[in-house]
Write a protein that holds these residues in place. Sequence first.
Motif, PDB file in Angstrom:
ATOM      1  N   ILE A   3       0.829  -1.197   0.000  1.00 55.90           N
ATOM      2  CA  ILE A   3       0.000   0.000   0.000  1.00 55.90           C
ATOM      3  C   ILE A   3       0.868   1.254   0.000  1.00 55.90           C
ATOM      4  O   ILE A   3       0.606   2.210  -0.737  1.00 55.90           O
ATOM      5  N   ILE A   4       1.901   1.252   0.825  1.00 53.97           N
ATOM      6  CA  ILE A   4       2.813   2.398   0.871  1.00 53.97           C
ATOM      7  C   ILE A   4       3.410   2.653  -0.507  1.00 53.97           C
ATOM      8  O   ILE A   4       3.479   3.797  -0.975  1.00 53.97           O
ATOM      9  N   HIS A   5       3.815   1.580  -1.157  1.00 53.06           N
ATOM     10  CA  HIS A   5       4.421   1.715  -2.487  1.00 53.06           C
ATOM     11  C   HIS A   5       3.432   2.328  -3.479  1.00 53.06           C
ATOM     12  O   HIS A   5       3.787   3.222  -4.246  1.00 53.06           O
ATOM     13  N   LYS A   6       2.198   1.864  -3.451  1.00 53.25           N
ATOM     14  CA  LYS A   6       1.195   2.387  -4.383  1.00 53.25           C
ATOM     15  C   LYS A   6       0.931   3.866  -4.139  1.00 53.25           C
ATOM     16  O   LYS A   6       0.871   4.676  -5.071  1.00 53.25           O
ATOM     17  N   ILE A   7       0.730   4.224  -2.876  1.00 51.71           N
ATOM     18  CA  ILE A   7       0.398   5.613  -2.542  1.00 51.71           C
ATOM     19  C   ILE A   7       1.535   6.553  -2.906  1.00 51.71           C
ATOM     20  O   ILE A   7       1.333   7.612  -3.518  1.00 51.71           O
ATOM     21  N   THR A   8       2.767   6.183  -2.536  1.00 47.96           N
ATOM     22  CA  THR A   8       3.896   7.081  -2.783  1.00 47.96           C
ATOM     23  C   THR A   8       4.276   7.126  -4.261  1.00 47.96           C
ATOM     24  O   THR A   8       4.725   8.156  -4.757  1.00 47.96           O
ATOM     25  N   THR A   9       4.076   6.018  -4.965  1.00 51.48           N
ATOM     26  CA  THR A   9       4.347   6.026  -6.404  1.00 51.48           C
ATOM     27  C   THR A   9       3.381   6.963  -7.124  1.00 51.48           C
ATOM     28  O   THR A   9       3.774   7.733  -8.006  1.00 51.48           O
ATOM     29  N   LYS A  10       2.127   6.898  -6.712  1.00 44.26           N
ATOM     30  CA  LYS A  10       1.122   7.784  -7.307  1.00 44.26           C
ATOM     31  C   LYS A  10       1.462   9.251  -7.043  1.00 44.26           C
ATOM     32  O   LYS A  10       1.367  10.097  -7.936  1.00 44.26           O
ATOM     33  N   GLU A  11       1.890   9.554  -5.808  1.00 43.29           N
ATOM     34  CA  GLU A  11       2.255  10.935  -5.471  1.00 43.29           C
ATOM     35  C   GLU A  11       3.480  11.387  -6.247  1.00 43.29           C
ATOM     36  O   GLU A  11       3.549  12.507  -6.747  1.00 43.29           O
ATOM     37  N   SER A  12       4.472  10.504  -6.348  1.00 44.19           N
ATOM     38  CA  SER A  12       5.700  10.835  -7.066  1.00 44.19           C
ATOM     39  C   SER A  12       5.417  11.154  -8.535  1.00 44.19           C
ATOM     40  O   SER A  12       5.949  12.131  -9.093  1.00 44.19           O
ATOM     41  N   MET A  13       4.563  10.364  -9.160  1.00 47.73           N
ATOM     42  CA  MET A  13       4.212  10.599 -10.562  1.00 47.73           C
ATOM     43  C   MET A  13       3.451  11.908 -10.721  1.00 47.73           C
ATOM     44  O   MET A  13       3.694  12.676 -11.658  1.00 47.73           O
ATOM     45  N   ALA A  14       2.533  12.187  -9.787  1.00 43.63           N
ATOM     46  CA  ALA A  14       1.763  13.433  -9.855  1.00 43.63           C
ATOM     47  C   ALA A  14       2.665  14.652  -9.712  1.00 43.63           C
ATOM     48  O   ALA A  14       2.501  15.647 -10.422  1.00 43.63           O
ATOM     49  N   ILE A  15       3.650  14.558  -8.824  1.00 44.72           N
ATOM     50  CA  ILE A  15       4.566  15.687  -8.629  1.00 44.72           C
ATOM     51  C   ILE A  15       5.464  15.876  -9.848  1.00 44.72           C
ATOM     52  O   ILE A  15       5.742  16.995 -10.263  1.00 44.72           O
ATOM     53  N   SER A  16       5.910  14.788 -10.446  1.00 46.18           N
ATOM     54  CA  SER A  16       6.779  14.898 -11.627  1.00 46.18           C
ATOM     55  C   SER A  16       6.039  15.524 -12.805  1.00 46.18           C
ATOM     56  O   SER A  16       6.658  16.172 -13.654  1.00 46.18           O
ATOM     57  N   LEU A  17       4.713  15.345 -12.865  1.00 42.72           N
ATOM     58  CA  LEU A  17       3.918  15.895 -13.968  1.00 42.72           C
ATOM     59  C   LEU A  17       3.342  17.270 -13.641  1.00 42.72           C
ATOM     60  O   LEU A  17       2.802  17.935 -14.530  1.00 42.72           O
ATOM     61  N   ALA A  18       3.440  17.689 -12.385  1.00 43.67           N
ATOM     62  CA  ALA A  18       2.836  18.954 -11.958  1.00 43.67           C
ATOM     63  C   ALA A  18       3.467  20.145 -12.676  1.00 43.67           C
ATOM     64  O   ALA A  18       4.672  20.174 -12.922  1.00 43.67           O
ATOM     65  N   GLN A  19       2.630  21.118 -12.987  1.00 40.31           N
ATOM     66  CA  GLN A  19       3.092  22.321 -13.684  1.00 40.31           C
ATOM     67  C   GLN A  19       3.222  23.525 -12.753  1.00 40.31           C
ATOM     68  O   GLN A  19       3.642  24.595 -13.178  1.00 40.31           O
ATOM     69  N   SER A  20       2.836  23.359 -11.512  1.00 37.29           N
ATOM     70  CA  SER A  20       2.883  24.487 -10.584  1.00 37.29           C
ATOM     71  C   SER A  20       3.147  23.991  -9.171  1.00 37.29           C
ATOM     72  O   SER A  20       2.977  22.798  -8.866  1.00 37.29           O
TER      73      SER A  20
END
Length: 397
Positions: free
Chosen positions: A247-264
């Motif tokens: 679960i930790i891996h899924k949650i943090t992977t999702k956050e990491s991907m969202a931050i890498s794609l974030a524009q602001s």
Amino acid sequence: MTKDVDKLSFTMELIHDIFNIDYTIFGSHKDIELFCKNHRATEGQSWLAEDALGLILEKSHHDNINHFEDLLHVRIVLFYYEDKPVVLGPYMAEEMTIGRSIQICNQVDKKKMDAKDLLIYYGRYPVIPESIMDKIIRGIVRRLDLENLTEHYTRYKRDNSEEKYDNELVRLSNANLETHYITEREYMDAIKRGNTQEVLHYRKLLSENAAGMWTRKFRTEELRLGLAVNRAMSRIAAYEAGVPAPIIHKITTKESMAISLAQSEKQMIEACETMLKEFCEIIRTIKNKKYSAMTQSIIYSINQQYMTDLSIKEIAKELNITESYMIAQFKKEMGLTPAVYLRQVRLKQAANLLISTNDEIQKISGSVGIPDANYFVKLFKAEFQMTPGAYRKSYKI
């Protein structure tokens, strides 16, 4: 091998064993070639070109202890023993942070150098402060009977931005770091309690404290890396609170991907806070119901993927367990099978959409992972004892 060379090798091996710093006794061009190949990270390190290093070894004063520092702040010490050039290092005089690595990459060649790769490069070398290196050099001089040697320094010319960075480091070193560390501990403890409000408060406080230690605003890449540190702390706290590793891996992977794609900056902070809210929700569930790690993982997978074409077989494969074992254990703890739980989650979400939106039944059924609208109506009626249309009419907000 002569007695003097034995003495040199013994001395350098002893220093290597104590301080983990390498040394090279140059005897041929092959030694030069190998040294350059092993240690050159960028073309900007011109001294690590074979011809350049050969010239340095040939022309440096034999009656000096020669200290060199290059544009990446990598250091070596060069001296001569029985006319043989000996290099101690490379080494670093201080620990390099990701912020400093970003700054160095921007100064050298940000197109060809990556701050993370540079940190890995730095990690190859020991960190030996100047005061300790002075003691090492004095020990070498005494042990090898090298008297009256003058210390000579050749260092990369510092520019204004580096001086500004050093001024920031002074402020950082004078800041109340103890308070900052206490806040980090409180932040992690709040995560372990599953207290969302406290967690978000401490996250904001940590961000403000970090910003207050610097004289300039963080760049986007520095903010991303700062959030990566935050992610690491959150992972540790969640694991200590009993959240299963998958679960930790899924949650943090999702956050990491969202931050890498974030524009602001706003989008990055939102991704971080979503991660923290998910952790807190799961931790509260763990504390209240005490489910096993496997059951928690199944619940999380269903809650996060119910809107997709999710199957129980896929969940079992993801958890690396047999489907029959997973069903049996889940039913033992929850009183129902994973398939029934998945259906309940889908229908509950559909019920929420029926009363909070004007979407058509077919659109709602598809959005909760049941593409066949007729089958959806049948399942919904069995669960709520009324059709979706009747449910909407009775409970529409």
